[in-house]
Write an enzyme that holds these catalytic residues in place. Structure first.
Site, PDB file in Angstrom:
ATOM      1  N   ARG A   1      26.338 -31.862 -51.418  1.00 31.49           N
ATOM      2  CA  ARG A   1      27.069 -33.224 -50.837  1.00 31.49           C
ATOM      3  C   ARG A   1      28.577 -32.845 -50.900  1.00 31.49           C
ATOM      4  O   ARG A   1      29.256 -33.805 -51.314  1.00 31.49           O
ATOM      5  CB  ARG A   1      26.617 -34.224 -51.839  1.00 31.49           C
ATOM      6  CG  ARG A   1      25.354 -34.682 -51.857  1.00 31.49           C
ATOM      7  CD  ARG A   1      25.309 -35.796 -50.564  1.00 31.49           C
ATOM      8  NE  ARG A   1      23.767 -36.393 -50.429  1.00 31.49           N
ATOM      9  CZ  ARG A   1      23.530 -37.429 -50.963  1.00 31.49           C
ATOM     10  NH1 ARG A   1      24.266 -38.450 -51.649  1.00 31.49           N
ATOM     11  NH2 ARG A   1      22.232 -38.003 -50.989  1.00 31.49           N
TER      12      ARG A   1
ATOM     13  N   ARG B   1      31.360 -39.114 -50.759  1.00 36.28           N
ATOM     14  CA  ARG B   1      32.343 -40.346 -51.040  1.00 36.28           C
ATOM     15  C   ARG B   1      33.247 -39.954 -52.021  1.00 36.28           C
ATOM     16  O   ARG B   1      34.290 -41.035 -52.123  1.00 36.28           O
ATOM     17  CB  ARG B   1      31.296 -41.513 -51.680  1.00 36.28           C
ATOM     18  CG  ARG B   1      30.516 -42.080 -50.367  1.00 36.28           C
ATOM     19  CD  ARG B   1      29.594 -43.214 -51.049  1.00 36.28           C
ATOM     20  NE  ARG B   1      28.539 -42.619 -51.701  1.00 36.28           N
ATOM     21  CZ  ARG B   1      27.415 -43.107 -51.795  1.00 36.28           C
ATOM     22  NH1 ARG B   1      27.327 -44.408 -51.511  1.00 36.28           N
ATOM     23  NH2 ARG B   1      26.500 -42.723 -52.432  1.00 36.28           N
TER      24      ARG B   1
ATOM     25  N   ARG C   1      34.454 -42.698 -42.489  1.00 36.91           N
ATOM     26  CA  ARG C   1      33.128 -43.355 -42.826  1.00 36.91           C
ATOM     27  C   ARG C   1      33.469 -44.870 -42.241  1.00 36.91           C
ATOM     28  O   ARG C   1      32.746 -45.620 -41.497  1.00 36.91           O
ATOM     29  CB  ARG C   1      32.823 -43.217 -44.057  1.00 36.91           C
ATOM     30  CG  ARG C   1      31.100 -44.052 -44.117  1.00 36.91           C
ATOM     31  CD  ARG C   1      30.596 -44.069 -45.805  1.00 36.91           C
ATOM     32  NE  ARG C   1      29.703 -44.830 -45.787  1.00 36.91           N
ATOM     33  CZ  ARG C   1      29.282 -46.102 -45.836  1.00 36.91           C
ATOM     34  NH1 ARG C   1      30.248 -46.977 -45.220  1.00 36.91           N
ATOM     35  NH2 ARG C   1      28.198 -46.578 -45.946  1.00 36.91           N
TER      36      ARG C   1
ATOM     37  N   ASP D   1      21.843 -36.153 -42.783  1.00 31.89           N
ATOM     38  CA  ASP D   1      20.992 -36.914 -43.886  1.00 31.89           C
ATOM     39  C   ASP D   1      19.517 -36.398 -43.668  1.00 31.89           C
ATOM     40  O   ASP D   1      18.861 -36.237 -42.281  1.00 31.89           O
ATOM     41  CB  ASP D   1      20.841 -38.383 -43.893  1.00 31.89           C
ATOM     42  CG  ASP D   1      20.551 -38.801 -45.371  1.00 31.89           C
ATOM     43  OD1 ASP D   1      21.301 -38.685 -46.031  1.00 31.89           O
ATOM     44  OD2 ASP D   1      19.498 -38.989 -45.587  1.00 31.89           O
TER      45      ASP D   1
ATOM     46  N   TYR E   1      10.334 -41.666 -49.738  1.00 32.08           N
ATOM     47  CA  TYR E   1      11.181 -42.902 -49.146  1.00 32.08           C
ATOM     48  C   TYR E   1      10.371 -43.651 -47.974  1.00 32.08           C
ATOM     49  O   TYR E   1      10.431 -44.676 -48.048  1.00 32.08           O
ATOM     50  CB  TYR E   1      12.383 -42.179 -48.565  1.00 32.08           C
ATOM     51  CG  TYR E   1      13.430 -41.663 -49.463  1.00 32.08           C
ATOM     52  CD1 TYR E   1      14.278 -42.479 -50.183  1.00 32.08           C
ATOM     53  CD2 TYR E   1      13.568 -40.286 -49.478  1.00 32.08           C
ATOM     54  CE1 TYR E   1      14.983 -41.912 -51.231  1.00 32.08           C
ATOM     55  CE2 TYR E   1      14.376 -39.857 -50.761  1.00 32.08           C
ATOM     56  CZ  TYR E   1      15.015 -40.607 -51.551  1.00 32.08           C
ATOM     57  OH  TYR E   1      15.823 -40.336 -52.271  1.00 32.08           O
TER      58      TYR E   1
HETATM   59  O1  CP3 Z   1      25.771 -32.039 -48.549  1.00 34.03           O
HETATM   60  C1  CP3 Z   1      26.383 -32.470 -47.638  1.00 34.03           C
HETATM   61  O2  CP3 Z   1      27.827 -32.394 -47.844  1.00 34.03           O
HETATM   62  C2  CP3 Z   1      25.765 -32.624 -46.471  1.00 34.03           C
HETATM   63  C3  CP3 Z   1      25.274 -33.952 -46.189  1.00 34.03           C
HETATM   64  C4  CP3 Z   1      24.070 -34.560 -46.829  1.00 34.03           C
HETATM   65  C5  CP3 Z   1      24.008 -36.041 -47.146  1.00 34.03           C
HETATM   66  N1  CP3 Z   1      22.575 -36.157 -47.623  1.00 34.03           N
HETATM   67  C6  CP3 Z   1      25.251 -36.900 -46.781  1.00 34.03           C
HETATM   68  C7  CP3 Z   1      25.226 -38.279 -47.340  1.00 34.03           C
HETATM   69  C8  CP3 Z   1      22.817 -34.093 -47.292  1.00 34.03           C
HETATM   70  C9  CP3 Z   1      22.570 -32.235 -47.273  1.00 34.03           C
HETATM   71  C10 CP3 Z   1      22.194 -35.067 -47.647  1.00 34.03           C
HETATM   72  C11 CP3 Z   1      20.764 -34.708 -48.195  1.00 34.03           C
HETATM   73  C12 CP3 Z   1      20.100 -35.965 -48.692  1.00 34.03           C
HETATM   74  N2  CP3 Z   1      19.919 -37.293 -48.405  1.00 34.03           N
HETATM   75  C13 CP3 Z   1      19.071 -35.957 -49.949  1.00 34.03           C
HETATM   76  C14 CP3 Z   1      18.413 -34.598 -50.531  1.00 34.03           C
HETATM   77  C15 CP3 Z   1      19.590 -34.149 -51.429  1.00 34.03           C
HETATM   78  C16 CP3 Z   1      19.963 -34.793 -52.790  1.00 34.03           C
HETATM   79  O3  CP3 Z   1      21.013 -35.505 -52.941  1.00 34.03           O
HETATM   80  O4  CP3 Z   1      18.850 -35.165 -53.448  1.00 34.03           O
HETATM   81  C17 CP3 Z   1      18.487 -36.822 -50.282  1.00 34.03           C
HETATM   82  C18 CP3 Z   1      17.501 -37.317 -51.024  1.00 34.03           C
HETATM   83  C19 CP3 Z   1      19.108 -38.001 -49.137  1.00 34.03           C
HETATM   84  C20 CP3 Z   1      18.678 -39.399 -49.180  1.00 34.03           C
HETATM   85  C21 CP3 Z   1      20.119 -40.247 -49.198  1.00 34.03           C
HETATM   86  N3  CP3 Z   1      20.864 -40.467 -48.189  1.00 34.03           N
HETATM   87  C22 CP3 Z   1      20.510 -40.613 -50.320  1.00 34.03           C
HETATM   88  C23 CP3 Z   1      19.432 -40.924 -51.773  1.00 34.03           C
HETATM   89  C24 CP3 Z   1      21.792 -41.337 -50.202  1.00 34.03           C
HETATM   90  C25 CP3 Z   1      22.550 -42.201 -51.125  1.00 34.03           C
HETATM   91  C26 CP3 Z   1      22.455 -43.660 -51.083  1.00 34.03           C
HETATM   92  C27 CP3 Z   1      23.453 -44.293 -52.031  1.00 34.03           C
HETATM   93  O5  CP3 Z   1      23.942 -45.425 -51.513  1.00 34.03           O
HETATM   94  O6  CP3 Z   1      23.822 -43.902 -52.838  1.00 34.03           O
HETATM   95  C28 CP3 Z   1      22.240 -41.053 -48.806  1.00 34.03           C
HETATM   96  C29 CP3 Z   1      23.351 -41.370 -48.029  1.00 34.03           C
HETATM   97  C30 CP3 Z   1      24.100 -40.064 -47.965  1.00 34.03           C
HETATM   98  N4  CP3 Z   1      23.870 -39.169 -47.509  1.00 34.03           N
HETATM   99  C31 CP3 Z   1      25.510 -40.213 -48.284  1.00 34.03           C
HETATM  100  C32 CP3 Z   1      26.178 -38.850 -47.935  1.00 34.03           C
HETATM  101  C33 CP3 Z   1      27.597 -38.670 -47.876  1.00 34.03           C
HETATM  102  C34 CP3 Z   1      26.463 -41.542 -48.801  1.00 34.03           C
HETATM  103  C35 CP3 Z   1      26.402 -42.489 -47.889  1.00 34.03           C
HETATM  104  C36 CP3 Z   1      27.498 -43.255 -47.522  1.00 34.03           C
HETATM  105  O7  CP3 Z   1      28.758 -42.633 -47.242  1.00 34.03           O
HETATM  106  O8  CP3 Z   1      27.536 -44.588 -48.129  1.00 34.03           O
END
Ligand code: CP3
Length: 352
Positions: A27, A31, A40, A77, A154
């Site tokens: 990640r 954010r 974003r 994602d 999910y």
């Molecule tokens: O690593 C990176 O920089 C690449 C991008 C990336 C994202 N998600 C961007 C993201 C990667 C590799 C992921 C993987 C991902 N997504 C996983 C596996 C890794 C982990 O963290 O366990 C999982 C479980 C997800 C599902 C997911 N997507 C979740 C649980 C969330 C957070 C929700 C929240 O509101 O807290 C996301 C959203 C997400 N994916 C964000 C980012 C930067 C934040 C969303 C935003 O900008 O509001």
């Protein structure tokens, strides 16, 4: 020398000697960076950001402009696959990801199709091509997908907030239906990763974020075999078999040996493991990626540096370590502490 710098991460994945330990962060685009929040906001929503190749490229490159990292990761994602299957992904503030149409019945599973990555997911390979173009071969680019088990968590409407009761009920009450879902997801992941490789990624990572909530027996039943199926399919394909792979199961420390035997190039480990034990348990089979506790980035610079030194010492002077966090970077992490971390890894891991 230039080549070694570009290839530091890929060499470490192959357990070849490197001048210093490579580092990237799960990640790393996200954010905690004000420039990410700005892009974003311009995109309007998280999904709009993922679906716009120019903006996805912009945020992929943001952490590389700030920090001396050794790899880029595609901005996307893991939940793009269920979204492309028609489940309707959206994010509820403070509640994480949600689907408009979660899976409720066996018939819902039977109706699922495997998305064509160049059609329903065309924005993902398009983002890879745009990033590759912008990045050149300055740094390697990592592609990724979720593990079938983690995607299923999910899709069945569960997650950490439900204590995984929903998916576990399926596992105990309707295992055949769950296996069908996992098999469809594994096929989707294979095509998805192949499309990312064809578009230009240099390595792939499987995020098995929720594998660790299974019992030891069920991990071997519901998570690992489907990850293995993906890895084996890539290995059997001449156009994709040269691409190294990383398997990260959060909470998977108990089963590290079987993860290492799955055919991957590297295993990702969370912060609960000691890297000396981890290395001894996997021997020379695979490289290891990890494992600073993301919460350590809230500590003082001196404490962060101390922790980095201890992790490097635990792994020892062997080939095959990629420095990373034990899970994704926290949203409220002070960006300057990431500079401290990256610089500490560079400074303390130099080989003479
Ligand atoms: O690593 C990176 O920089 C690449 C991008 C990336 C994202 N998600 C961007 C993201 C990667 C590799 C992921 C993987 C991902 N997504 C996983 C596996 C890794 C982990 O963290 O366990 C999982 C479980 C997800 C599902 C997911 N997507 C979740 C649980 C969330 C957070 C929700 C929240 O509101 O807290 C996301 C959203 C997400 N994916 C964000 C980012 C930067 C934040 C969303 C935003 O900008 O509001």
């Amino acid at each position: 020398m230039r080549q070694i710098e570009q290839d530091r991460f890929l060499r470490a994945l192959r357990r070849l000697p490197v001048d210093r330990t490579p580092i990237w962060l799960m990640r790393q685009a996200g954010r905690y960076l004000p420039e990410y929040r700005e892009t974003r906001a311009r995109a309007g929503s998280f999904m709009a950001l993922c679906q716009n190749p120019e903006l996805a490229c912009e945020v992929t490159l943001q952490p590389l402009e700030r920090y001396d990292l050794d790899a880029a990761i595609l901005f996307s994602d893991i939940l793009t696959i269920p979204d492309a299957m028609g489940l309707g992904l959206h994010f509820v503030e403070g509640e994480g990801p949600k689907f408009h149409h979660p899976i409720r019945t066996v018939q819902d599973i039977e109706r699922l199709g495997v998305p064509d990555p160049e059609r329903e997911l065309a924005y993902v390979p398009a983002a890879v091509r745009t990033i590759r173009q912008a990045l050149g071969h300055r740094l390697p680019l990592i592609g990724f997908c979720g593990s079938p088990w983690t995607l299923a968590v999910y899709m069945l409407g569960g997650g950490s907030h439900t204590g995984f009761a929903t998916i576990k009920s399926w596992a105990y009450q309707q295992p055949e239906a769950l296996h069908l879902l996992l098999a469809i997801l594994a096929d989707a992941c294979v095509l998805y990763l192949q499309a990312q490789i064809d578009a230009g990624v240099d390595a792939v990572m499987l995020f098995d974020t929720w594998g660790g909530v299974l019992s030891a027996r069920d991990y071997q039943h519901f998570s690992l075999p489907y990850c293995q199926r993906i890895i084996h399919a890539l290995a059997a394909s001449p156009a994709h078999q040269h691409i190294p792979s990383i398997l990260f199961t959060k909470g998977g420390g108990l089963w590290l040996e079987s993860m290492a035997q799955s055919g991957v190039s590297a295993v990702g480990v969370d912060w609960t493991m000691n890297l000396c034990d981890a290395r001894m348990r996997v021997g020379h089979q695979v490289a290891i990626q990890g494992n600073l506790d993301p919460s350590c980035l809230f500590a003082s610079p001196a404490r962060i540096e101390q922790e980095v030194q201890m992790i490097l010492q635990d792994f020892g002077d062997y080939p095959g370590h990629i420095f990373n966090l034990g899970h994704g970077i926290e949203q409220h992490t002070p960006p300057e502490n990431v500079t401290t971390l990256v610089e500490a890894v560079k400074r303390f891991s130099v080989r003479g």
